[in-house]
Design a protein around this motif. Structure first.
Motif, PDB file in Angstrom:
ATOM      1  N   THR A 191     -31.052  39.801 -59.187  1.00  0.00           N
ATOM      2  CA  THR A 191     -32.442  40.097 -58.634  1.00  0.00           C
ATOM      3  C   THR A 191     -32.262  41.767 -58.346  1.00  0.00           C
ATOM      4  O   THR A 191     -31.302  42.332 -58.472  1.00  0.00           O
ATOM      5  CB  THR A 191     -32.581  39.684 -57.222  1.00  0.00           C
ATOM      6  N   VAL A 192     -33.449  42.232 -57.779  1.00  0.00           N
ATOM      7  CA  VAL A 192     -33.597  43.704 -57.596  1.00  0.00           C
ATOM      8  C   VAL A 192     -32.567  44.156 -56.426  1.00  0.00           C
ATOM      9  O   VAL A 192     -31.821  45.085 -56.496  1.00  0.00           O
ATOM     10  CB  VAL A 192     -34.999  44.094 -56.844  1.00  0.00           C
ATOM     11  N   ALA A 193     -32.233  43.220 -55.616  1.00  0.00           N
ATOM     12  CA  ALA A 193     -31.193  43.624 -54.438  1.00  0.00           C
ATOM     13  C   ALA A 193     -29.917  43.663 -55.068  1.00  0.00           C
ATOM     14  O   ALA A 193     -29.182  44.474 -54.900  1.00  0.00           O
ATOM     15  CB  ALA A 193     -31.358  42.459 -53.464  1.00  0.00           C
ATOM     16  N   ASP A 194     -29.628  42.627 -56.187  1.00  0.00           N
ATOM     17  CA  ASP A 194     -28.417  42.960 -56.639  1.00  0.00           C
ATOM     18  C   ASP A 194     -28.177  44.273 -57.339  1.00  0.00           C
ATOM     19  O   ASP A 194     -27.101  44.758 -57.422  1.00  0.00           O
ATOM     20  CB  ASP A 194     -28.177  41.727 -57.809  1.00  0.00           C
ATOM     21  N   VAL A 195     -29.093  44.662 -58.131  1.00  0.00           N
ATOM     22  CA  VAL A 195     -29.152  45.769 -58.986  1.00  0.00           C
ATOM     23  C   VAL A 195     -29.199  47.149 -58.033  1.00  0.00           C
ATOM     24  O   VAL A 195     -28.069  47.901 -58.299  1.00  0.00           O
ATOM     25  CB  VAL A 195     -30.508  45.845 -59.767  1.00  0.00           C
ATOM     26  N   ALA A 196     -29.844  46.883 -56.883  1.00  0.00           N
ATOM     27  CA  ALA A 196     -29.731  47.877 -55.862  1.00  0.00           C
ATOM     28  C   ALA A 196     -28.308  48.003 -55.418  1.00  0.00           C
ATOM     29  O   ALA A 196     -27.757  49.234 -55.580  1.00  0.00           O
ATOM     30  CB  ALA A 196     -30.666  47.662 -54.649  1.00  0.00           C
ATOM     31  N   ARG A 197     -27.711  47.061 -55.005  1.00  0.00           N
ATOM     32  CA  ARG A 197     -26.492  47.154 -54.460  1.00  0.00           C
ATOM     33  C   ARG A 197     -25.369  47.530 -55.442  1.00  0.00           C
ATOM     34  O   ARG A 197     -24.460  48.679 -55.291  1.00  0.00           O
ATOM     35  CB  ARG A 197     -26.050  45.734 -54.155  1.00  0.00           C
ATOM     36  N   ALA A 198     -25.575  47.069 -56.731  1.00  0.00           N
ATOM     37  CA  ALA A 198     -24.583  47.583 -57.915  1.00  0.00           C
ATOM     38  C   ALA A 198     -24.996  49.153 -58.026  1.00  0.00           C
ATOM     39  O   ALA A 198     -23.820  49.837 -58.458  1.00  0.00           O
ATOM     40  CB  ALA A 198     -24.809  47.007 -59.202  1.00  0.00           C
ATOM     41  N   ALA A 199     -26.158  49.711 -57.929  1.00  0.00           N
ATOM     42  CA  ALA A 199     -26.265  51.066 -58.187  1.00  0.00           C
ATOM     43  C   ALA A 199     -26.110  51.829 -57.108  1.00  0.00           C
ATOM     44  O   ALA A 199     -26.082  53.061 -56.989  1.00  0.00           O
ATOM     45  CB  ALA A 199     -27.747  51.110 -58.920  1.00  0.00           C
ATOM     46  N   GLY A 200     -25.830  51.183 -56.009  1.00  0.00           N
ATOM     47  CA  GLY A 200     -25.638  51.977 -54.670  1.00  0.00           C
ATOM     48  C   GLY A 200     -27.003  52.623 -54.206  1.00  0.00           C
ATOM     49  O   GLY A 200     -26.675  53.751 -53.513  1.00  0.00           O
ATOM     50  N   VAL A 201     -28.055  52.046 -54.219  1.00  0.00           N
ATOM     51  CA  VAL A 201     -29.392  52.460 -53.643  1.00  0.00           C
ATOM     52  C   VAL A 201     -29.956  51.548 -53.016  1.00  0.00           C
ATOM     53  O   VAL A 201     -29.442  50.289 -52.849  1.00  0.00           O
ATOM     54  CB  VAL A 201     -30.259  53.252 -54.849  1.00  0.00           C
ATOM     55  N   SER A 202     -30.879  51.890 -52.279  1.00  0.00           N
ATOM     56  CA  SER A 202     -31.981  51.108 -51.669  1.00  0.00           C
ATOM     57  C   SER A 202     -32.562  49.905 -52.525  1.00  0.00           C
ATOM     58  O   SER A 202     -32.969  50.289 -53.764  1.00  0.00           O
ATOM     59  CB  SER A 202     -32.813  51.576 -50.646  1.00  0.00           C
ATOM     60  N   LYS A 203     -33.065  48.870 -52.026  1.00  0.00           N
ATOM     61  CA  LYS A 203     -33.895  47.919 -52.732  1.00  0.00           C
ATOM     62  C   LYS A 203     -35.069  48.529 -52.976  1.00  0.00           C
ATOM     63  O   LYS A 203     -35.311  48.244 -54.007  1.00  0.00           O
ATOM     64  CB  LYS A 203     -33.772  46.641 -51.837  1.00  0.00           C
ATOM     65  N   ALA A 204     -35.456  49.134 -52.381  1.00  0.00           N
ATOM     66  CA  ALA A 204     -36.651  50.020 -52.410  1.00  0.00           C
ATOM     67  C   ALA A 204     -36.771  50.738 -53.748  1.00  0.00           C
ATOM     68  O   ALA A 204     -37.516  50.865 -54.418  1.00  0.00           O
ATOM     69  CB  ALA A 204     -37.336  50.623 -51.291  1.00  0.00           C
ATOM     70  N   GLN A 205     -35.779  51.492 -53.666  1.00  0.00           N
ATOM     71  CA  GLN A 205     -35.433  52.534 -54.830  1.00  0.00           C
ATOM     72  C   GLN A 205     -35.303  51.881 -56.142  1.00  0.00           C
ATOM     73  O   GLN A 205     -36.053  52.138 -57.469  1.00  0.00           O
ATOM     74  CB  GLN A 205     -34.431  53.646 -54.585  1.00  0.00           C
ATOM     75  N   ALA A 206     -34.522  50.821 -56.033  1.00  0.00           N
ATOM     76  CA  ALA A 206     -34.234  50.236 -57.260  1.00  0.00           C
ATOM     77  C   ALA A 206     -35.565  49.687 -57.943  1.00  0.00           C
ATOM     78  O   ALA A 206     -35.723  49.451 -59.026  1.00  0.00           O
ATOM     79  CB  ALA A 206     -33.003  49.056 -57.137  1.00  0.00           C
ATOM     80  N   ALA A 207     -36.361  48.963 -57.107  1.00  0.00           N
ATOM     81  CA  ALA A 207     -37.721  48.325 -57.350  1.00  0.00           C
ATOM     82  C   ALA A 207     -38.567  49.185 -58.094  1.00  0.00           C
ATOM     83  O   ALA A 207     -39.090  49.023 -59.105  1.00  0.00           O
ATOM     84  CB  ALA A 207     -38.186  47.835 -55.993  1.00  0.00           C
ATOM     85  N   ARG A 208     -38.440  50.506 -57.424  1.00  0.00           N
ATOM     86  CA  ARG A 208     -39.439  51.578 -57.990  1.00  0.00           C
ATOM     87  C   ARG A 208     -38.797  51.788 -59.507  1.00  0.00           C
ATOM     88  O   ARG A 208     -39.666  52.032 -60.252  1.00  0.00           O
ATOM     89  CB  ARG A 208     -39.422  52.683 -56.886  1.00  0.00           C
ATOM     90  N   ALA A 209     -37.519  52.073 -59.430  1.00  0.00           N
ATOM     91  CA  ALA A 209     -36.814  52.477 -60.653  1.00  0.00           C
ATOM     92  C   ALA A 209     -37.391  51.558 -61.863  1.00  0.00           C
ATOM     93  O   ALA A 209     -37.606  51.774 -62.998  1.00  0.00           O
ATOM     94  CB  ALA A 209     -35.400  52.651 -60.563  1.00  0.00           C
ATOM     95  N   LEU A 210     -37.237  50.218 -61.530  1.00  0.00           N
ATOM     96  CA  LEU A 210     -37.307  49.167 -62.263  1.00  0.00           C
ATOM     97  C   LEU A 210     -38.714  48.940 -62.678  1.00  0.00           C
ATOM     98  O   LEU A 210     -38.908  48.692 -63.835  1.00  0.00           O
ATOM     99  CB  LEU A 210     -36.794  47.870 -61.685  1.00  0.00           C
ATOM    100  N   GLY A 211     -39.383  49.084 -61.579  1.00  0.00           N
ATOM    101  CA  GLY A 211     -40.919  48.726 -61.765  1.00  0.00           C
ATOM    102  C   GLY A 211     -41.676  49.926 -62.377  1.00  0.00           C
ATOM    103  O   GLY A 211     -42.882  49.728 -62.819  1.00  0.00           O
ATOM    104  N   GLY A 212     -41.120  50.933 -62.398  1.00  0.00           N
ATOM    105  CA  GLY A 212     -41.716  52.178 -62.919  1.00  0.00           C
ATOM    106  C   GLY A 212     -42.876  52.539 -62.106  1.00  0.00           C
ATOM    107  O   GLY A 212     -44.191  52.993 -62.568  1.00  0.00           O
ATOM    108  N   TYR A 213     -42.841  52.666 -60.582  1.00  0.00           N
ATOM    109  CA  TYR A 213     -43.944  53.260 -60.013  1.00  0.00           C
ATOM    110  C   TYR A 213     -43.147  53.830 -58.868  1.00  0.00           C
ATOM    111  O   TYR A 213     -41.899  54.055 -58.724  1.00  0.00           O
ATOM    112  CB  TYR A 213     -44.749  52.000 -59.311  1.00  0.00           C
ATOM    113  N   GLY A 214     -43.891  54.606 -58.303  1.00  0.00           N
ATOM    114  CA  GLY A 214     -43.585  55.551 -57.106  1.00  0.00           C
ATOM    115  C   GLY A 214     -42.763  56.552 -57.559  1.00  0.00           C
ATOM    116  O   GLY A 214     -42.601  56.898 -58.774  1.00  0.00           O
ATOM    117  N   ALA A 215     -42.006  57.429 -56.755  1.00  0.00           N
ATOM    118  CA  ALA A 215     -41.159  58.547 -57.003  1.00  0.00           C
ATOM    119  C   ALA A 215     -39.799  58.118 -57.031  1.00  0.00           C
ATOM    120  O   ALA A 215     -39.131  57.708 -56.158  1.00  0.00           O
ATOM    121  CB  ALA A 215     -41.519  59.497 -56.099  1.00  0.00           C
ATOM    122  N   VAL A 216     -39.104  58.361 -58.204  1.00  0.00           N
ATOM    123  CA  VAL A 216     -37.611  58.287 -58.548  1.00  0.00           C
ATOM    124  C   VAL A 216     -36.975  59.387 -59.099  1.00  0.00           C
ATOM    125  O   VAL A 216     -37.508  59.941 -60.264  1.00  0.00           O
ATOM    126  CB  VAL A 216     -37.479  57.049 -59.242  1.00  0.00           C
TER     127      VAL A 216
END
Lengths: 362, 362
Positions: B12-37
């Motif tokens: 899940t996004v949370a898993d990815v976030a954890r692995a990447a060492g960023v917040s869930k919100a940031q991971a979601a943005r990166a993955l979803g291609g929205y917001g500022a990253v």
DNA sequence: TGATGAGGTGAGACCGGTCTCAATCTTGAG
DNA sequence: CTCAAGATTGAGACCGGTCTCACCTCATCA
């Protein structure tokens, strides 16, 4: 524009609960028919629900439970009556257990198939029923299964081990086709299929676990029985487009020693071949004999009625669906539908017209 | 059994976030291609994602956004090549915008249709494309639209106002069918359709907004032009089953003054009628003329090739899909595909054999 | 040099259900 | 009459995403 947005918001369990004056949990239980609920609460919740026109949100339900109520079906060409019928079988069977069908058409394109599988899994379908377009390139299917998704193949198999596959049994029927043709005196027998194959056919070539492989093998076996061999150059693949099909027919019909019989691998091919034969003014079966796979109603209405191989396509669909349901943990009748093809002899096979016999048979 | 359960849990996004060492919100943005990253975060998240084999959960996405990526298609009979082809058109068009198709088959049953609509809405499809089985009983469709759902009808219309409907234009072609038959000298013309109608046909009867209504009207108009009237008893409905169709044929062919021509409302009917004609040993067009709707390949291959009315079924599907996409707020090419049927004259219409002419024309 | 604002970030609410858990209310047995 | 088992109930976490909001960091501008 026509967005519902907030305007006509759908009622939720929370809304119903509020209206009924009970907790969300109780309302959910009453609505969902699980857990313990008193008559009291049940009736007041039900009343509130249809007062508000409550419709459960299947999306939310699937998300929380992790169980989806839809299954993915991937086929090469819905336009083809063959798949239309199979799809019908799948759909009918699966509906009975409350599933809906998400359909993806791939145009027999491998990439499209791979992305279809991907997409369906992202939609979290409960399982997949696929008519794979290749027997070899199947990593998308393997990885799906490896990740724990329920996958059932139908119509065609793949080489990877461990896949539930539902196919019609063609060995006997194909042998019979060969025998019928051979008995009638044919030796130069053409075979036309839309299956994609690299290069031209050679004896013993790997055709994958497709019905086509069985059908070709059957004719080869009949030749062997007769102490003869089938000229592999008469097997034409890749006749997927009208042009390709025309070319295949040209190669079979316009050679110095044209074939005296053509076997059509499916009804679409048959339609094309019949057209080509007509265009050349050839008569069936006097000038050329024809056998087609798939017994659709029109095959009996052409002149002459076609000798065909009938196959239980609808039942194949049902059986594939059942296999999937079993994997999904549903209790499904154990008796399996027999999936055996059989030849239906009508009038499109005759004796080849006398012509300088080639080498074989004395 | 083959349940993934916890075992092979999807990342899940949370898993990815954890692995990447960023917040869930940031991971979601990166993955979803929205917001500022930042580039930084983007690359590390992407890496973590495909390291974990992350696949977005479409269900969750649809739930939160309220936007679904599937559309529901409701047809009477997928097995029928007509709908197979239309479905193909719908599917091709809609895929382009990233939607998948959830298909429900109703067997032309009103209740099944209503519950299909219900079910699809519960699945929160983005919109509905329906070939309604009745022009009158349409509360399920009306209420769906009233609740703010995008609904497009195709193939057949309904009486309720305000529905986007995509239909083939049959008026001209139908008139032409009547003229061709009348010009050839036919007066006793049968019409066979599977449409469900209560009671037998009478002039001016309300046949709903079905293509059948247009087709019957066209022939009636041709009769009127010729200063004659069409005997309404020759219009046979409800030929949905093999038996019903056989009965209809019997009534048309085995009467004292049998019809000299039959118009078949669709290709399934044509198949049946041709069979009945064959069974009776009648020749086409010497003993009886035939015109069929829907120009499928086989109609050209029967003996004699059938005079048919060709209709752009695939385009109708595409156009229906486009109409829906428009409602859903997508920008879709403005030019509409022309949906006009036209007659294709082949060889199944001839002059009626001389017989005691009935009353009309001198 | 301080105000302004854009870009980047994380916390946490939310979507609409299900389900766990603990609290409360009924029972019937002893 | 007492007590435990069982029924009923509500609070709130959870599913896996999206999205709002507050905050932080700089570069820019006056």
């Amino acid at each position: 524009m026509t967005k519902r947005d907030q305007s006509v918001r759908e009622a939720t369990v929370a809304d119903v609960a509020r209206a009924a004056g009970v907790s969300k949990a109780q309302a959910a239980r009453a609505l969902g028919g699980y857990g313990a609920v008193s008559e009291q609460v049940l009736s007041v919740v039900i009343a509130a629900a249809d007062q508000l026109g409550y419709r459960p949100n299947q999306l939310a339900k699937s998300m929380t439970t992790g169980r989806s109520n839809s299954i993915g079906v991937v086929v090469g060409d819905i336009e083809n009556a063959h798949f239309g019928l199979a799809l019908r079988g799948i759909s009918d069977e699966v509906r009975r257990e409350g599933y809906t069908v998400v359909l993806v058409n791939t145009d027999e394109d491998l990439e499209a198939e791979a992305s279809a599988v991907q997409e369906l899994l992202q939609q979290r379908v409960a399982g997949l029923v696929v008519a794979p377009c290749s027997s070899n390139e199947t990593t998308h299917l393997e990885s799906a299964q490896a990740r724990g998704h329920a996958v059932v193949l139908f119509d065609r198999g793949i080489h990877a081990l461990d896949f539930d596959t539902v196919r019609v049994e063609f060995a006997d029927a194909a042998l019979e086709v060969g025998r019928v043709l051979l008995d009638a005196g044919h030796r130069r027998i053409g075979y036309v299929s839309s299956q994609r194959v690299g290069g031209s056919y050679e004896r013993g070539m790997d055709l994958g676990l497709s019905p086509v492989a069985d059908r070709v093998a059957g004719i080869e076996r009949a030749f062997a029985e007769a102490g003869d061999r089938w000229d592999p150059s008469l097997v034409r693949f890749n006749a997927a487009s009208d042009e390709a099909l025309a070319a295949a027919c040209a190669e079979l019909l316009d050679r110095p020693e044209p074939v005296t019989a053509v076997v059509c691998s499916d009804s679409l091919i048959a339609l094309g071949v019949l057209g080509q034969i007509k265009r050349r003014g050839l008569r069936i079966p006097e000038d050329i004999s024809v056998v087609a796979y798939d017994d659709f109603p029109w095959t009996e209405l052409v002149e002459p009625p076609l000798t065909v191989v009938a196959q239980p396509v609808y039942d194949m669909g049902r059986e594939a669906a059942r296999a999937l349901l079993r994997k999904l943990g549903h209790r499904v009748p154990a008796e399996r539908l027999p999936l055996r093809a059989h030849i239906v002899e009508r009038s499109s096979v005759g004796t080849p017209r006398a012509q300088p016999q080639p080498s074989p048979v004395r």
